[in-house]
Design an enzyme around this catalytic site. Structure first.
Site, PDB file in Angstrom:
ATOM      1  N   HIS A   1     -15.756   1.735  -1.271  1.00  0.00           N
ATOM      2  CA  HIS A   1     -14.969   2.052  -0.549  1.00  0.00           C
ATOM      3  C   HIS A   1     -14.410   0.780  -0.445  1.00  0.00           C
ATOM      4  O   HIS A   1     -14.668   0.902   1.800  1.00  0.00           O
ATOM      5  CB  HIS A   1     -14.513   3.182   1.080  1.00  0.00           C
TER       6      HIS A   1
ATOM      7  N   GLU B   1     -10.045   4.652  -4.295  1.00  0.00           N
ATOM      8  CA  GLU B   1      -8.064   3.973  -4.529  1.00  0.00           C
ATOM      9  C   GLU B   1      -8.301   2.285  -4.990  1.00  0.00           C
ATOM     10  O   GLU B   1      -8.268   1.583  -4.985  1.00  0.00           O
ATOM     11  CB  GLU B   1      -7.593   3.539  -3.113  1.00  0.00           C
TER      12      GLU B   1
ATOM     13  N   ASN C   1      -4.737  10.372  -2.741  1.00  0.00           N
ATOM     14  CA  ASN C   1      -5.615  10.302  -0.520  1.00  0.00           C
ATOM     15  C   ASN C   1      -2.980  10.289  -0.899  1.00  0.00           C
ATOM     16  O   ASN C   1      -2.841   9.314  -1.711  1.00  0.00           O
ATOM     17  CB  ASN C   1      -5.386   8.658  -0.985  1.00  0.00           C
TER      18      ASN C   1
ATOM     19  N   TYR D   1      -0.159   9.537   1.847  1.00  0.00           N
ATOM     20  CA  TYR D   1      -0.052   9.592   3.320  1.00  0.00           C
ATOM     21  C   TYR D   1       1.917   9.958   3.230  1.00  0.00           C
ATOM     22  O   TYR D   1       2.416   9.869   4.101  1.00  0.00           O
ATOM     23  CB  TYR D   1       0.030   7.999   3.912  1.00  0.00           C
TER      24      TYR D   1
ATOM     25  N   GLU E   1      -7.853  12.677   1.310  1.00  0.00           N
ATOM     26  CA  GLU E   1      -7.686  12.340   2.580  1.00  0.00           C
ATOM     27  C   GLU E   1      -5.648  12.358   2.699  1.00  0.00           C
ATOM     28  O   GLU E   1      -5.101  12.544   1.752  1.00  0.00           O
ATOM     29  CB  GLU E   1      -7.375  10.572   2.465  1.00  0.00           C
TER      30      GLU E   1
HETATM   31  C1  PNW Z   1      -6.384   4.740   2.484  1.00  0.00           C
HETATM   32  N1  PNW Z   1      -0.808   1.202   1.144  1.00  0.00           N
HETATM   33  O1  PNW Z   1      -5.894   2.748   2.982  1.00  0.00           O
HETATM   34  C2  PNW Z   1      -7.623   4.356   2.486  1.00  0.00           C
HETATM   35  O2  PNW Z   1      -8.312   4.802   2.248  1.00  0.00           O
HETATM   36  C3  PNW Z   1      -8.020   4.394   3.998  1.00  0.00           C
HETATM   37  O3  PNW Z   1      -9.203   3.357   4.532  1.00  0.00           O
HETATM   38  C4  PNW Z   1      -7.436   4.169   4.876  1.00  0.00           C
HETATM   39  O4  PNW Z   1      -8.143   4.177   6.907  1.00  0.00           O
HETATM   40  C5  PNW Z   1      -6.323   5.263   4.979  1.00  0.00           C
HETATM   41  O5  PNW Z   1      -5.868   4.986   4.006  1.00  0.00           O
HETATM   42  C6  PNW Z   1      -4.837   4.770   5.783  1.00  0.00           C
HETATM   43  O6  PNW Z   1      -4.202   4.150   5.197  1.00  0.00           O
HETATM   44  C7  PNW Z   1      -4.863   2.862   2.032  1.00  0.00           C
HETATM   45  O7  PNW Z   1      -0.680  -0.195   2.050  1.00  0.00           O
HETATM   46  C8  PNW Z   1      -4.440   1.695   2.420  1.00  0.00           C
HETATM   47  O8  PNW Z   1      -0.784   1.018   0.137  1.00  0.00           O
HETATM   48  C9  PNW Z   1      -2.921   1.072   2.539  1.00  0.00           C
HETATM   49  C10 PNW Z   1      -2.182   1.311   1.508  1.00  0.00           C
HETATM   50  C11 PNW Z   1      -2.327   2.175   0.948  1.00  0.00           C
HETATM   51  C12 PNW Z   1      -3.845   3.243   1.292  1.00  0.00           C
END
Ligand code: PNW
Length: 470
Positions: free
Chosen positions: A127, A172, A307, A309, A373
């Protein structure tokens, strides 16, 4: 995106896995304990201007010393599964060479503690904390790093494989390759389109070699975890049923090739999309892609970890320079959209998760999925009252609730989703944002290291306990 979301009761399948996730550099601290070597994040976080407020992971949640307390907390929260990562620089401080037994001992103790609490470990081997010694030899732009990774994966499996069944190679690879070597927002902070594309290929090779090594060692379940999301146009965000105009739809296809298909087509289908090959060839040539590489990368794996968001939003914008995280994205803009956002400014669009899980099931038949995630940063406030302190994070609970309904809708639509892990168990070191962005369902007071479950954690315990939403 038709609204697939349910209201009211949503019962998940028997055996659906409920848990939480973390990552080594974000929570462990103890950056110099027991022979740990420096990683690229130790170096990057000391580079002026790289991380907000100059924060580092030196102490973080001090989980290295408080792991037993943290496992107790997980147990109190009724979590069945815990996804954590192993820090390569604890195991091989110089990236290669002999194993550092004291570093390995930590994960050994953690796995035993989880077993005693009846919590299933999901181990991620990488990671983002690459040993700095390997970065000094080219990092992920060097083919050799992929071989070093497979060796390290085998060493960790040799020690933990008697108790750990669920293995993830990489977290990722897209973020690591394109934010680490392309936009430079993450360690090692390089800004070089060619390097980012070469690194992406070497990540895939590392995944394939490690998957082979794990399989030979008898690992029953191997997963690759990806950041993947639907690429939508502003019109689709405003009205899920809207037909995007042709130029915007083309822009979305191109970005989807870079974000999702560049990673999952080679791993699950054994091919690169033509668009990706064209972009790679133009920036970096193809000499780093060796004859048998796609065969190595295309190993059978049990699960893809998703993952999620936010959706990625793009539109056609002639004359726009390429986004450094998406080489080949000339003429494409990444606009902000008029929907609610989290403290990261990430738009909240739960329907996009349903749509995306269904799309992955359709495009990659046979791939089992797991949400590895999902979660949100909000500006939490600790309030005193009734003799105790609370974090009333209704915004986070609403985010989790709507996204779990989206997962449920995808299950109803036939997607094979095996579980859901919240990001994150604890507030932690949020990479370039430092400690200012809190994703935990448990609040951490970084001055005292006191843990305080937020309302969302208590809500999640109930959801996991009844295997569904009321
Ligand atoms: C993921 N983006 O990271 C990670 O797997 C985690 O470690 C992190 O804390 C979490 O999401 C929240 O950010 C990302 O900018 C960080 O596209 C940045 C991006 C995507 C995923």
């Amino acid at each position: 995106l038709p609204s697939l979301l349910t209201e009211g009761r949503a019962v998940f399948p028997d055996g659906f896995v409920w848990g939480a996730a973390t990552a080594s550099y974000q929570i462990e601290g103890a950056a110099r304990d027991d022979g740990r070597g420096p990683s690229v994040w130790d170096t990057f976080s000391r580079t002026p201007g790289a991380v907000a407020q100059g924060h580092t992971g030196d102490v973080a949640c001090d989980h290295y010393h408080r792991y037993a307390e943290d496992v107790r907390l997980m147990s109190e929260l009724g979590l069945a599964a815990y996804r954590f990562s192993v820090a390569w620089p604890r195991i091989r401080p110089d990236g290669s060479g002999p194993v550092n037994p004291r570093g390995m001992d930590f994960y050994d103790r953690l796995v035993d503690e989880l077993a005693a609490a009846g919590i299933t470990p999901y181990v991620t081997l990488y990671h983002w904390d690459l040993p700095q010694a390997l970065e000094d030899r080219g990092g992920w732009t060097a083919r050799d790093t992929a071989y070093r990774f497979a060796d390290y994966a085998a060493a960790v499996h040799a020690r933990l494989g008697d108790r750990v069944r669920h293995w993830t190679t990489l977290n990722e690879p897209w973020v690591q390759a394109f934010l680490g070597y392309g936009s430079g927002v993450h360690a090692p902070g390089r800004r070089d389109a060619a390097a980012s594309l070469v690194a992406a290929h070497h990540f895939l090779l590392a995944h394939g070699l490690a998957a082979q090594a794990l399989r030979e060692a008898g690992a029953p379940e191997i997963m690759l975890v990806v950041n993947t999301a639907p690429v939508l146009t502003p019109a689709q965000i405003a009205d899920p049923a809207a037909e995007p105009d042709e130029a915007d739809a083309e822009a979305a296809d191109r970005v989807d090739c870079l974000l999702t298909r560049q990673i999952l087509d080679p791993v699950l289908l054994g091919t690169y999309p033509a668009t990706v090959l064209e972009i790679v060839e133009r920036h970096a040539g193809l000499s780093h892609v060796h004859d048998d590489d796609l065969r190595t990368i295309h190993q059978p794996i049990e699960l893809v970890g998703v993952n999620y968001y936010s959706p990625c939003v793009v539109r056609s914008s002639p004359g726009e320079p390429a986004n450094p995280a998406y080489p080949g994205s000339e003429g494409i803009a990444f606009p902000a959209v008029e929907v609610p956002v989290t403290a990261m400014d990430w738009p909240v669009v739960p329907e996009a998760l349903s749509r995306h899980l269904l799309r992955l099931s359709h495009d990659y038949p046979g791939a089992g999925l797991m949400v590895t995630e999902n979660g949100a940063a909000f500006d939490d406030v600790v309030t005193a009252g009734e003799g105790a302190e609370h974090v009333h994070d209704d915004d986070r609970t609403a985010y989790l609730d709507s996204h779990l309904r989206a997962v449920h809708a995808a299950l109803e639509g036939g997607a094979d989703v095996r579980g859901y892990l919240v990001w994150s168990l604890l507030d932690n070191f949020e990479w370039a944002e430092g400690y200012a962005r809190r994703f935990g369902i448990v609040h951490v007071d970084f001055a005292t290291q006191r843990r305080l479950p937020k309302d969302s954690a208590l809500w999640f315990r109930e959801v996991a306990g009844r295997n569904g939403l009321a």
